[in-house]
Design an enzyme around this catalytic site. Sequence first.
Site, PDB file in Angstrom:
ATOM      1  N   SER A  43       0.809  -1.223   0.000  1.00  0.00           N
ATOM      2  CA  SER A  43       0.000   0.000   0.000  1.00  0.00           C
ATOM      3  C   SER A  43       0.844   1.276   0.000  1.00  0.00           C
ATOM      4  O   SER A  43       0.320   2.349  -0.274  1.00  0.00           O
ATOM      5  CB  SER A  43      -0.924   0.006   1.216  1.00  0.00           C
ATOM      6  OG  SER A  43      -0.173  -0.128   2.406  1.00  0.00           O
ATOM      7  N   ASP A 323      -2.907   8.319   7.795  1.00  0.00           N
ATOM      8  CA  ASP A 323      -3.832   7.517   8.593  1.00  0.00           C
ATOM      9  C   ASP A 323      -3.024   6.715   9.602  1.00  0.00           C
ATOM     10  O   ASP A 323      -1.850   6.985   9.796  1.00  0.00           O
ATOM     11  CB  ASP A 323      -4.715   6.631   7.685  1.00  0.00           C
ATOM     12  CG  ASP A 323      -3.892   5.662   6.851  1.00  0.00           C
ATOM     13  OD1 ASP A 323      -2.719   5.412   7.194  1.00  0.00           O
ATOM     14  OD2 ASP A 323      -4.431   5.133   5.855  1.00  0.00           O
ATOM     15  N   HIS A 326      -0.226   4.806   7.174  1.00  0.00           N
ATOM     16  CA  HIS A 326       0.471   5.312   5.988  1.00  0.00           C
ATOM     17  C   HIS A 326       0.937   6.763   6.115  1.00  0.00           C
ATOM     18  O   HIS A 326       0.267   7.571   6.749  1.00  0.00           O
ATOM     19  CB  HIS A 326      -0.451   5.192   4.774  1.00  0.00           C
ATOM     20  CG  HIS A 326      -0.947   3.807   4.554  1.00  0.00           C
ATOM     21  ND1 HIS A 326      -2.194   3.389   4.966  1.00  0.00           N
ATOM     22  CD2 HIS A 326      -0.343   2.726   4.018  1.00  0.00           C
ATOM     23  CE1 HIS A 326      -2.341   2.102   4.664  1.00  0.00           C
ATOM     24  NE2 HIS A 326      -1.231   1.675   4.087  1.00  0.00           N
TER      25      HIS A 326
END
Length: 358
Positions: A43, A323, A326
């Site tokens: 991600s 978040d 990340h």
Amino acid sequence: MEACSSVKTKLLHSCCLIAILLLLQLNMLRAQKVTAMYVFGDSLVDVGNNNYFETIFRANFPFNGIDFPGGKPTGRFSNGKNAADFFAENVGLPTPPPYLSNKNDLFLKGVSFASGGAGILNSTNDHPLNGTIYLSKQVEYFTEVQQRLIKKIGESAAKRHMSSSLFAVVIGSNDLSKIPITKSPQEYIDLMLSTFADQLKKLQGLGAHKFVIVGIGQIGCIPAQRILNPTDNCNDKANYWARIYNKGLQSMLQKLKSQLKEDFNYSYFDIYSLSGDLIQNPTKYGFLEVKAACCGMGRLYADVPCIPISKYCPNRSDHFFWDKVHPTEAASKILVNTLFNDTKQYVTSMNLTKLLAL
Ligand SMILES: *[C@@H]1O[C@H](CO)[C@@H](O)[C@H](O)[C@H]1NC(C)=O
Ligand SMILES: *[C@@H]1O[C@H](CO)[C@@H](O)[C@H](O)[C@H]1NC(C)=O
Ligand SMILES: *[C@@H]1O[C@H](CO)[C@@H](O)[C@H](O)[C@H]1NC(C)=O
Ligand SMILES: *[C@@H]1O[C@H](CO)[C@@H](O)[C@H](O)[C@H]1NC(C)=O
Ligand SMILES: *[C@@H]1O[C@H](CO)[C@@H](O)[C@H](O)[C@H]1NC(C)=O
Ligand SMILES: *[C@@H]1O[C@H](CO)[C@@H](O)[C@H](O)[C@H]1NC(C)=O
């Protein structure tokens, strides 16, 4: 007579202009050595592959993308751009599109196989609800792209194409966050490294020669880990295994280099040390908040993920974390630009200037 000489001057001028333009173009060609960029990973570099299949690892909803051009969520786990965008910017290419957005394309400037939640081991994909494109699947997809290219432009042209392309790999954090109780952490790390080596060899066998391999950052210091600690401190154990893994990764890469010699060149990025310096000295890099997430709810904004009912901070440029897991666009930019600028401090084997010029 007058008119004639003026025509002559004009001709001379346009000749000159053409020569200058040609020179400029040659210089640009020389500067831009990289034909295409192929991105593998999780991600941290997913640019939307996970939008195309069933999974809980998604980011194509607000407030993700709030600072992206157009303000739209794209599937990036970020307020704006992510590391893949800054890789591409530094190389002088457009951001490689997600493979699943157009499976049958030739992707002449590169493509991204990165997928949120993905790991080195197939076991990062063992739940039907939280599917990912794990590394060996990403390499299978790359094989399809490579075969299609050979069909289109022939074997030797495809070889040259791959040889002058950059292969960026950002993976491993998801594996490390799931050390099973059935294995010792060291055994598990050894399995990660041998599997990773096999996949790199496979890519090399398919024509990949230039790699950027990013280690694992301070995964114990993400907001999701800090809230497990009553004092908000980093999870030392998670950071310890990240360091052990990174050390093993560096020796694995050295071993590959000694086996594959001229046909394998790489830059290893010590993101662990750089993110450590950043967390220790935030103001040096322009950050005010390196513990709490920007988007979320509850303690350190990490009790709840970044979803449409969450809250978010007004200034995303002064937060390290977007978040609970990340980095923000601002953090990704600093990390990647430092990799490309670097000096021996954080980049080993060879720096990016040298790698890209090969
Ligand atoms: C994957 O999904 C299962 C079932 O919903 C869940 O129990 C598990 O915690 C999930 N794993 C991760 C890493 O999110
Ligand atoms: C991992 O998955 C690939 C298919 O994507 C398969 O070929 C390979 O054998 C699997 N590896 C292990 C260790 O199960
Ligand atoms: C790898 O780097 C060496 C110099 O360190 C160079 O001689 C060789 O050509 C490079 N290989 C490729 C495929 O670029
Ligand atoms: C947001 O944070 C950045 C980085 O600390 C700072 O340079 C900028 O001035 C801030 N913007 C506002 C509106 O406060
Ligand atoms: C990288 O180097 C350039 C030119 O020396 C500089 O302007 C830029 O601020 C540097 N970026 C980082 C992140 O160090
Ligand atoms: C990158 O490496 C080359 C060759 O090893 C060296 O000449 C150059 O100074 C290095 N660049 C930086 C920014 O350290």
